[in-house]
Design a protein around this motif. Structure first.
Motif, mmCIF file in Angstrom:
data_model
loop_
_atom_site.group_PDB
_atom_site.id
_atom_site.type_symbol
_atom_site.label_atom_id
_atom_site.label_comp_id
_atom_site.label_asym_id
_atom_site.label_seq_id
_atom_site.Cartn_x
_atom_site.Cartn_y
_atom_site.Cartn_z
ATOM 1 N N ILE A 2 -5.572 0.259 0.088
ATOM 2 C CA ILE A 2 -5.334 0.709 -1.286
ATOM 3 C C ILE A 2 -6.515 1.529 -1.795
ATOM 4 C CG2 ILE A 2 -5.243 -0.172 -3.669
ATOM 5 C CD1 ILE A 2 -3.268 -2.318 -2.566
ATOM 6 N N LEU A 3 -7.729 1.067 -1.538
ATOM 7 C CA LEU A 3 -8.915 1.828 -1.930
ATOM 8 C C LEU A 3 -8.975 3.174 -1.209
ATOM 9 C CD1 LEU A 3 -11.853 -0.749 -2.172
ATOM 10 C CD2 LEU A 3 -10.584 0.339 -4.029
ATOM 11 N N SER A 4 -8.582 3.196 0.046
ATOM 12 C CA SER A 4 -8.589 4.440 0.825
ATOM 13 C C SER A 4 -7.608 5.449 0.241
ATOM 14 C CB SER A 4 -8.232 4.154 2.287
ATOM 15 O OG SER A 4 -9.209 3.343 2.898
ATOM 16 N N ALA A 16 0.832 -1.204 0.000
ATOM 17 C CA ALA A 16 0.000 0.000 0.000
ATOM 18 C C ALA A 16 0.867 1.253 0.000
ATOM 19 C CB ALA A 16 -0.919 -0.008 1.220
ATOM 20 N N GLU A 17 2.009 1.183 0.670
ATOM 21 C CA GLU A 17 2.927 2.325 0.699
ATOM 22 C C GLU A 17 3.440 2.637 -0.708
ATOM 23 O OE1 GLU A 17 7.135 3.744 2.802
ATOM 24 O OE2 GLU A 17 6.368 1.715 3.121
ATOM 25 N N LYS A 18 3.844 1.596 -1.442
ATOM 26 C CA LYS A 18 4.326 1.788 -2.814
ATOM 27 C C LYS A 18 3.197 2.274 -3.719
ATOM 28 C CE LYS A 18 8.698 0.512 -2.579
ATOM 29 N NZ LYS A 18 9.807 1.462 -2.887
ATOM 30 N N PHE A 19 2.012 1.727 -3.508
ATOM 31 C CA PHE A 19 0.845 2.163 -4.272
ATOM 32 C C PHE A 19 0.599 3.656 -4.071
ATOM 33 C CE2 PHE A 19 -3.751 2.976 -4.522
ATOM 34 C CZ PHE A 19 -4.031 2.516 -5.798
ATOM 35 N N GLY A 20 0.717 4.100 -2.832
ATOM 36 C CA GLY A 20 0.528 5.510 -2.524
ATOM 37 C C GLY A 20 1.541 6.391 -3.228
ATOM 38 N N GLU A 21 2.790 5.937 -3.300
ATOM 39 C CA GLU A 21 3.833 6.682 -3.999
ATOM 40 C C GLU A 21 3.505 6.800 -5.489
ATOM 41 O OE1 GLU A 21 7.524 4.707 -3.258
ATOM 42 O OE2 GLU A 21 7.415 4.966 -1.079
ATOM 43 N N PHE A 73 9.684 2.846 -9.079
ATOM 44 C CA PHE A 73 10.342 2.797 -7.779
ATOM 45 C C PHE A 73 11.783 3.305 -7.871
ATOM 46 C CE2 PHE A 73 7.443 -1.092 -6.949
ATOM 47 C CZ PHE A 73 6.362 -0.250 -6.746
ATOM 48 N N GLU A 74 12.229 3.570 -9.096
ATOM 49 C CA GLU A 74 13.598 4.033 -9.316
ATOM 50 C C GLU A 74 13.666 5.416 -9.957
ATOM 51 O OE1 GLU A 74 15.165 0.966 -11.776
ATOM 52 O OE2 GLU A 74 15.028 -0.591 -10.222
ATOM 53 N N GLU A 75 12.615 5.830 -10.656
ATOM 54 C CA GLU A 75 12.590 7.132 -11.330
ATOM 55 C C GLU A 75 11.146 7.616 -11.415
ATOM 56 O OE1 GLU A 75 14.029 6.572 -15.383
ATOM 57 O OE2 GLU A 75 13.506 4.452 -15.224
ATOM 58 N N ASN A 76 10.957 8.901 -11.696
ATOM 59 C CA ASN A 76 9.596 9.430 -11.707
ATOM 60 C C ASN A 76 8.937 9.270 -13.079
ATOM 61 O OD1 ASN A 76 9.959 11.927 -13.349
ATOM 62 N ND2 ASN A 76 11.272 12.547 -11.642
#
Length: 278
Positions: A69-71, A35-40, A236-239
């Motif tokens: 994730i839905l939140s 969920a943390e990665k999803f938020g990013e 996770f490595e670049e924008n």
């Protein structure tokens, strides 16, 4: 202001609880996006689209952080489409109805080919209970999906729904219940490099209307590049802005605009021929 993509596919998990014949297995390591990665990812994606589709491979409803994730999607004002095999639908029903982010849920009814006769009965009853609640609550839309190939299974499903609804059902764009639709589509081959050459001319919705983000963060041009063959970068490595400015993405996009197929995988993809009819 109009955003670049109509939708962005985000694969929160490539793990599934079934092995459906119409969905080729992935060779990638089993991965669940936290969920943390999803938020990013959402922080970047929301600048490019208002709609996210929780789909590429895998069953999203088995994700242990699905509620969170839905939140995150709701907080970021994203509209969510979910594609599911429907086996877990009633176990997360309250979570689904509580979310203000969900726009549509697509249920692949042919997933029931993986079930035995008793399980099929339970499955159809479960799906019906869910769509019955949807038609009353009207919180979001549901699309029940069939494939044209298995006519016998389609007849079984239609017969079941007709008995439940006490009406003749014709597959069309019209709803069969409030907020609930039934559609039927042709099966397709997931593109891969071992398939025969299709053509090097034509167009596609990839890079134009959509991109996809796999569970490991890899960005690919469309939802059918399920193996990440055309890896444009990794979030996770670049924008995302940097990834969309890369020559590979821009060359693909320009090629589709000029009806030129650039990537080898796309030259072997027959699904894109559907867009030639429109």
């Amino acid at each position: 202001m109009k955003k670049l993509f109509k939708k962005v596919y985000i694969e929160i998990s490539n793990v599934c609880n079934l092995k459906c014949p119409f969905c080729s297995p992935t060779n990638r390591p089993q991965t669940m996006m936290t969920a943390e990665k999803f938020g990013e990812i959402i922080k970047q994606v929301k600048e490019y689209s208002d709609y996210i589709y929780l789909h590429v491979k895998g069953e999203p409803l088995i994700h242990p952080q699905f509620m969170e994730i839905l939140s995150i999607a709701e907080v970021n004002k994203m509209k969510v489409n979910i594609t599911t095999n429907g086996t877990m639908i009633n176990k997360v029903k309250e979570t689904l109805f509580a979310s203000k982010a969900i726009h549509q849920i697509n249920i692949s009814l042919h997933s029931m080919v993986c079930l035995n006769d008793k399980e099929k009965e339970i499955y159809l009853d479960s799906v019906y209970d869910f769509i019955n609640d949807v038609s009353k609550k009207r919180s979001f839309f549901v699309s029940l999906r069939l494939w044209t190939k298995n006519k016998k299974l389609n007849e079984t499903i239609l017969h079941y729904l007709e008995n439940k609804l006490n009406q003749k059902i014709i597959i069309s764009r019209k709803s069969i219940m409030e907020q609930v639709y039934l559609s039927c589509d042709e099966e397709f081959s997931w593109p891969n490099l071992s398939l025969p050459f299709v053509s090097d001319t034509g167009t596609c919705l990839g890079t134009r209307d959509q991109i996809a983000i796999l569970a490991n963060g890899d960005v690919v041009p469309c939802c059918l590049d399920a193996e990440g063959i055309i890896k444009l970068g990794n979030l996770f490595e670049e924008n995302l802005t940097a990834i969309l400015a890369k020559p590979r993405f821009l060359e693909m996009k320009k090629g589709f605009e000029n009806r030129k197929i650039v990537e080898e995988l796309c030259k072997k993809c027959s699904y894109r021929l559907r867009f030639e009819k429109k």
